[in-house]
Design a protein around this motif. Sequence first.
Motif, mmCIF file in Angstrom:
data_model
loop_
_atom_site.group_PDB
_atom_site.id
_atom_site.type_symbol
_atom_site.label_atom_id
_atom_site.label_comp_id
_atom_site.label_asym_id
_atom_site.label_seq_id
_atom_site.Cartn_x
_atom_site.Cartn_y
_atom_site.Cartn_z
ATOM 1 N N ASN A 117 37.281 -22.899 9.380
ATOM 2 C CA ASN A 117 37.532 -21.566 8.848
ATOM 3 C C ASN A 117 36.254 -20.730 8.851
ATOM 4 N N ASP A 118 36.407 -19.419 8.849
ATOM 5 C CA ASP A 118 35.259 -18.540 8.663
ATOM 6 C C ASP A 118 34.808 -18.689 7.213
ATOM 7 N N VAL A 119 33.639 -19.285 7.020
ATOM 8 C CA VAL A 119 33.215 -19.651 5.661
ATOM 9 C C VAL A 119 32.875 -18.455 4.788
ATOM 10 N N ASP A 120 32.634 -17.291 5.388
ATOM 11 C CA ASP A 120 32.389 -16.097 4.573
ATOM 12 C C ASP A 120 33.692 -15.483 4.070
ATOM 13 N N ARG A 121 34.821 -15.942 4.586
ATOM 14 C CA ARG A 121 36.108 -15.384 4.186
ATOM 15 C C ARG A 121 37.087 -16.445 3.705
ATOM 16 N N ALA A 122 36.661 -17.716 3.699
ATOM 17 C CA ALA A 122 37.512 -18.801 3.205
ATOM 18 C C ALA A 122 37.398 -18.895 1.688
ATOM 19 N N ARG A 123 38.500 -19.324 1.053
ATOM 20 C CA ARG A 123 38.540 -19.328 -0.412
ATOM 21 C C ARG A 123 39.031 -20.680 -0.930
ATOM 22 N N GLY A 124 38.177 -21.700 -0.730
ATOM 23 C CA GLY A 124 38.515 -23.028 -1.233
ATOM 24 C C GLY A 124 38.461 -23.055 -2.745
ATOM 25 N N VAL A 125 39.125 -24.031 -3.328
ATOM 26 C CA VAL A 125 39.172 -24.112 -4.800
ATOM 27 C C VAL A 125 38.529 -25.390 -5.331
ATOM 28 N N GLY A 126 38.346 -26.380 -4.462
ATOM 29 C CA GLY A 126 37.803 -27.666 -4.894
ATOM 30 C C GLY A 126 36.633 -28.080 -4.027
ATOM 31 N N PRO A 127 36.681 -29.308 -3.480
ATOM 32 C CA PRO A 127 35.565 -29.802 -2.662
ATOM 33 C C PRO A 127 35.333 -28.989 -1.395
ATOM 34 N N ALA A 128 36.366 -28.385 -0.842
ATOM 35 C CA ALA A 128 36.190 -27.557 0.357
ATOM 36 C C ALA A 128 35.349 -26.326 0.035
ATOM 37 N N LYS A 129 35.466 -25.830 -1.181
ATOM 38 C CA LYS A 129 34.677 -24.669 -1.602
ATOM 39 C C LYS A 129 33.188 -24.987 -1.522
ATOM 40 N N THR A 130 32.830 -26.207 -1.907
ATOM 41 C CA THR A 130 31.434 -26.640 -1.844
ATOM 42 C C THR A 130 30.945 -26.669 -0.401
ATOM 43 N N LEU A 131 31.792 -27.195 0.493
ATOM 44 C CA LEU A 131 31.425 -27.260 1.910
ATOM 45 C C LEU A 131 31.268 -25.864 2.505
ATOM 46 N N PHE A 132 32.207 -24.970 2.181
ATOM 47 C CA PHE A 132 32.120 -23.599 2.672
ATOM 48 C C PHE A 132 30.816 -22.946 2.200
ATOM 49 N N LYS A 133 30.444 -23.228 0.955
ATOM 50 C CA LYS A 133 29.228 -22.643 0.384
ATOM 51 C C LYS A 133 27.978 -23.108 1.137
ATOM 52 N N ILE A 134 27.939 -24.407 1.466
ATOM 53 C CA ILE A 134 26.786 -24.941 2.207
ATOM 54 C C ILE A 134 26.687 -24.289 3.583
ATOM 55 N N LYS A 135 27.823 -24.178 4.272
ATOM 56 C CA LYS A 135 27.814 -23.549 5.598
ATOM 57 C C LYS A 135 27.388 -22.090 5.512
ATOM 58 N N GLU A 249 50.977 -24.448 -7.521
ATOM 59 C CA GLU A 249 50.619 -25.165 -8.740
ATOM 60 C C GLU A 249 50.621 -26.673 -8.521
ATOM 61 N N GLN A 250 51.619 -27.182 -7.826
ATOM 62 C CA GLN A 250 51.695 -28.620 -7.545
ATOM 63 C C GLN A 250 50.511 -29.074 -6.694
ATOM 64 N N LEU A 251 50.178 -28.268 -5.679
ATOM 65 C CA LEU A 251 49.083 -28.638 -4.787
ATOM 66 C C LEU A 251 47.746 -28.628 -5.531
ATOM 67 N N LEU A 252 47.524 -27.634 -6.385
ATOM 68 C CA LEU A 252 46.288 -27.586 -7.171
ATOM 69 C C LEU A 252 46.164 -28.816 -8.065
ATOM 70 N N LYS A 253 47.289 -29.254 -8.618
ATOM 71 C CA LYS A 253 47.287 -30.452 -9.464
ATOM 72 C C LYS A 253 46.955 -31.696 -8.631
ATOM 73 N N GLN A 254 47.518 -31.767 -7.423
ATOM 74 C CA GLN A 254 47.233 -32.897 -6.525
ATOM 75 C C GLN A 254 45.753 -32.934 -6.149
ATOM 76 N N ILE A 255 45.184 -31.753 -5.873
ATOM 77 C CA ILE A 255 43.760 -31.686 -5.524
ATOM 78 C C ILE A 255 42.918 -32.222 -6.680
ATOM 79 N N GLU A 256 43.253 -31.801 -7.878
ATOM 80 C CA GLU A 256 42.496 -32.197 -9.075
ATOM 81 C C GLU A 256 42.587 -33.695 -9.332
ATOM 82 N N GLU A 257 43.749 -34.285 -9.040
ATOM 83 C CA GLU A 257 43.980 -35.692 -9.367
ATOM 84 C C GLU A 257 43.607 -36.650 -8.241
ATOM 85 N N SER A 258 43.336 -36.129 -7.053
ATOM 86 C CA SER A 258 43.046 -36.989 -5.899
ATOM 87 C C SER A 258 41.545 -37.268 -5.796
ATOM 88 N N SER A 259 41.228 -38.370 -5.122
ATOM 89 C CA SER A 259 39.823 -38.710 -4.875
ATOM 90 C C SER A 259 39.500 -38.399 -3.411
#
Length: 311
Positions: A117-135, A249-259
């Motif tokens: 994704n274009d990291v300046d326009r991507a809007r991750g909410v969990g671990p992907a957000k961290t990766l986008f930030k580094i890029k 909402e279900q997907l956000l919960k899955q993200i939070e509960e997954s490793s």
Amino acid sequence: MEEKSRILIIGGTGYIGKLIVEASLRSGHPTFALIRTSTVSDPVKAKTVEGFKSSGVTILNVRGFLHDHKSLVSAIEQVDVVISTVGASQLGHQVKIIAAIKEAGNVKRFLPSEFGNDVDRARGVGPAKTLFKIKAQIRRATEAEGIPYTYVSPNCTFGYFLETLSQELYATAPPRDKVTIVGHGNTKAVFVDERDIGAYTIKAVDDPRTLNKILYIKPPKNIYSFNEMAALWEKKIGKSLEKEYVSDEQLLKQIEESSAPIDFYLDILHSVYVNGDQTYFEIEPSFGVEASELYPEIKYTTVDEHLDQFV
């Protein structure tokens, strides 16, 4: 005829890196690959390196890889273009590539490791957000040093997202009975063959139109919603699939509960299929260009064609 740029690929034995090396060779560029000395102890990667050598790639072995500044500068001084395809764990260390490019002073284009994704326009909410930030930080560091760049944003690769219809992370083929659809299924996403990513990337390195721009790979025949992708697959196999829709909402919960790495994969699905991060904005000439428009001579593989092999 203008002499083709000498290209150095850092991380060339990786998933995308190998295909960029191959595309560089096909295009007639003098091609160099920076390889960690320890890489040859991996039998699979050692075989890849031997294949590179026999194809004419100049292998540059660096014991400390990105952390050996002197050797890194020496390698970069031999080329015109540097393409990084390092993996997630090495993304932040690309500041060392930037420092070496700055010292070498001869590089006319740097392509940092992105290929999503274009990291300046991507809007991750969990671990992907961290990766986008580094890029994004690597983008800012490149710009701050005044290094000429191209950022490559090909969106979803076939291998990770299309071949499984974005089902489980470790699935190996599209589903035959039931498909889980993220969100309402109508948000558009973009899918690109990995070999086409290599071809478009190499086309861009000497193109003044891509200088200091984001190169988006958005082939018009490869823009599908989840529902459209599932319908195309149903048509090919002549069978209706049971559909389960997973709400935001279900997907956000899955993200939070997954490793890891499941949480990261789910977060990418959220970015793509819920937020619509690949298609919610228009590509403006001030910041970006689109690859299939710039290079119509490349016959890209379509989603329709690619799915045929799994029928």
